[in-house]
Design a protein around this motif. Structure first.
Motif, PDB file in Angstrom:
ATOM      1  N   THR A  81       0.831  -1.204   0.000  1.00 43.73           N
ATOM      2  CA  THR A  81       0.000   0.000   0.000  1.00 43.73           C
ATOM      3  C   THR A  81       0.867   1.256   0.000  1.00 43.73           C
ATOM      4  O   THR A  81       2.043   1.218   0.335  1.00 43.73           O
ATOM      5  N   GLN A  82       0.254   2.378  -0.370  1.00 44.18           N
ATOM      6  CA  GLN A  82       0.972   3.655  -0.302  1.00 44.18           C
ATOM      7  C   GLN A  82       1.294   4.019   1.136  1.00 44.18           C
ATOM      8  O   GLN A  82       2.337   4.612   1.417  1.00 44.18           O
ATOM      9  N   SER A  83       0.413   3.671   2.057  1.00 42.14           N
ATOM     10  CA  SER A  83       0.659   3.935   3.474  1.00 42.14           C
ATOM     11  C   SER A  83       1.479   2.781   4.048  1.00 42.14           C
ATOM     12  O   SER A  83       1.120   1.615   3.866  1.00 42.14           O
ATOM     13  N   PRO A  84       2.607   3.072   4.719  1.00 42.63           N
ATOM     14  CA  PRO A  84       3.446   2.009   5.277  1.00 42.63           C
ATOM     15  C   PRO A  84       2.638   1.073   6.172  1.00 42.63           C
ATOM     16  O   PRO A  84       1.822   1.508   6.980  1.00 42.63           O
ATOM     17  N   SER A  85       2.859  -0.237   6.016  1.00 39.12           N
ATOM     18  CA  SER A  85       2.074  -1.224   6.754  1.00 39.12           C
ATOM     19  C   SER A  85       2.980  -2.118   7.595  1.00 39.12           C
ATOM     20  O   SER A  85       2.913  -3.342   7.506  1.00 39.12           O
ATOM     21  N   VAL A  86       3.855  -1.486   8.363  1.00 43.39           N
ATOM     22  CA  VAL A  86       4.767  -2.213   9.241  1.00 43.39           C
ATOM     23  C   VAL A  86       4.657  -1.646  10.657  1.00 43.39           C
ATOM     24  O   VAL A  86       4.105  -0.559  10.865  1.00 43.39           O
ATOM     25  N   TYR A  87       5.183  -2.383  11.621  1.00 42.32           N
ATOM     26  CA  TYR A  87       5.129  -1.955  13.020  1.00 42.32           C
ATOM     27  C   TYR A  87       6.254  -0.964  13.305  1.00 42.32           C
ATOM     28  O   TYR A  87       7.432  -1.303  13.197  1.00 42.32           O
ATOM     29  N   ALA A  88       5.875   0.257  13.693  1.00 34.91           N
ATOM     30  CA  ALA A  88       6.853   1.334  13.850  1.00 34.91           C
ATOM     31  C   ALA A  88       7.808   1.116  15.012  1.00 34.91           C
ATOM     32  O   ALA A  88       8.918   1.663  15.021  1.00 34.91           O
ATOM     33  N   ASP A  89       7.393   0.333  16.030  1.00 30.56           N
ATOM     34  CA  ASP A  89       8.235   0.151  17.214  1.00 30.56           C
ATOM     35  C   ASP A  89       9.103  -1.105  17.134  1.00 30.56           C
ATOM     36  O   ASP A  89       9.728  -1.496  18.118  1.00 30.56           O
ATOM     37  N   MET A  90       9.151  -1.741  15.969  1.00 30.72           N
ATOM     38  CA  MET A  90      10.004  -2.903  15.750  1.00 30.72           C
ATOM     39  C   MET A  90      11.078  -2.559  14.727  1.00 30.72           C
ATOM     40  O   MET A  90      10.919  -1.618  13.944  1.00 30.72           O
ATOM     41  N   THR A  91      12.170  -3.300  14.713  1.00 34.26           N
ATOM     42  CA  THR A  91      13.203  -3.077  13.713  1.00 34.26           C
ATOM     43  C   THR A  91      12.750  -3.615  12.361  1.00 34.26           C
ATOM     44  O   THR A  91      11.768  -4.369  12.270  1.00 34.26           O
ATOM     45  N   VAL A  92      13.487  -3.232  11.336  1.00 30.11           N
ATOM     46  CA  VAL A  92      13.194  -3.749  10.003  1.00 30.11           C
ATOM     47  C   VAL A  92      13.257  -5.273  10.004  1.00 30.11           C
ATOM     48  O   VAL A  92      12.347  -5.953   9.517  1.00 30.11           O
ATOM     49  N   ARG A  93      14.321  -5.820  10.572  1.00 32.27           N
ATOM     50  CA  ARG A  93      14.490  -7.276  10.595  1.00 32.27           C
ATOM     51  C   ARG A  93      13.366  -7.957  11.360  1.00 32.27           C
ATOM     52  O   ARG A  93      12.834  -8.984  10.915  1.00 32.27           O
ATOM     53  N   GLU A  94      12.972  -7.396  12.503  1.00 28.32           N
ATOM     54  CA  GLU A  94      11.897  -7.992  13.298  1.00 28.32           C
ATOM     55  C   GLU A  94      10.591  -8.005  12.511  1.00 28.32           C
ATOM     56  O   GLU A  94       9.843  -8.991  12.531  1.00 28.32           O
ATOM     57  N   ASN A  95      10.304  -6.904  11.809  1.00 31.31           N
ATOM     58  CA  ASN A  95       9.094  -6.839  10.993  1.00 31.31           C
ATOM     59  C   ASN A  95       9.101  -7.899   9.893  1.00 31.31           C
ATOM     60  O   ASN A  95       8.148  -8.672   9.752  1.00 31.31           O
ATOM     61  N   VAL A  96      10.169  -7.935   9.142  1.00 29.99           N
ATOM     62  CA  VAL A  96      10.221  -8.826   7.988  1.00 29.99           C
ATOM     63  C   VAL A  96      10.236 -10.285   8.431  1.00 29.99           C
ATOM     64  O   VAL A  96       9.537 -11.132   7.854  1.00 29.99           O
TER      65      VAL A  96
END
Length: 247
Positions: A81-96
């Motif tokens: 989506t155009q709006s980011p759909s990840v958890y802001a309080d987690m790291t990139v690695r944790e999200n992925v």
């Protein structure tokens, strides 16, 4: 070629405004189809309909042989989506890695996707501290871990530098060569030549559909920007002629 998406006489109304006006189009399997048009043309509404999160007034949308929004499609479609759909309080690695685990992908494969989208150096960084472009890439990585049959991307290269845009398009092409169907929206016309097929949309109506070569040939020019402008002019003249007949 079989179609991954079939859209027939689709009308979408939001509030009192008709956003999509009875449009029909198809997206072939295993290819990159570009959905191109200016901001406000209806691209995001069409994408929301395809992934099954938009109420429609009339018409049908069939995705991978099933009605759009079917429960069975949830694990078969990746959606950026155009709006980011990840958890802001987690790291990139944790999200992925979290999203990867939901789809049975291992940590090593998830880390490779982080590298593929250009975030290896930021992998341990908390998402809320990322720049806008990096934030978008983190969302893209999470969409890629689904290993989808169909990947729907709403303006994935907006805000990215030219080098990364090139790398992302190489990734998209590799996915298509592996059998994944990609529908990529953009308002950047120079990305159109990277697509196998195009759907040009303006004011909720389809201006043209086909390969870049077919569309430029129809418009009588070798330049896609000029082709789009000529097709817009044709649409305007056609609308004016209909209005005069009604009067």
């Amino acid at each position: 070629m079989d179609s991954a998406i079939e859209i027939r006489e689709l009308t979408v109304v939001r509030g009192r405004r008709t956003v999509l006006h009875g449009i029909s189009a198809s997206v072939p399997r295993g290819a990159i189809t570009g959905l191109l048009g200016p901001s406000g043309s209806g691209k995001t509404t069409l994408i929301r309909t395809i992934v099954g999160v938009q109420i429609v007034r009339s018409g049908t949308v069939t995705v991978l042989g099933l009605p759009a929004g079917s429960v069975e499609l949830r694990r078969r479609i990746g959606y950026f989506t155009q709006s980011p759909s990840v958890y802001a309080d987690m790291t990139v690695r944790e999200n992925v890695r979290y999203f990867a685990s939901l789809y049975g992908m291992g940590a090593k494969e998830a880390d490779q996707i982080i590298t593929d989208v250009g975030l290896a150096e930021q992998s341990r960084q908390v998402v809320r501290t990322l720049s806008g472009g990096q934030h978008s890439r983190a969302s893209l990585a999470c969409a890629l871990v689904t290993q989808p049959e169909l990947l729907v991307l709403d303006e994935p290269t907006v805000g990215q530098d030219p080098v990364l845009r090139e790398e992302l398009w190489q990734r998209f092409r590799a996915l298509a060569q592996g059998g994944v169907t990609l529908l990529i929206s953009s308002h950047i016309m120079d990305e159109a030549n990277r697509c196998d097929g195009l759907i040009l949309i303006r004011d909720g109506a389809i201006l043209a559909e086909g390969s870049p070569k077919a569309i430029t040939s129809r418009a009588g020019t070798d330049d896609l920007d000029q082709a789009f402008l000529r097709l817009v002019q044709e649409q305007s003249e056609s609308t004016e002629a209909v209005d005069k007949e009604v009067v």
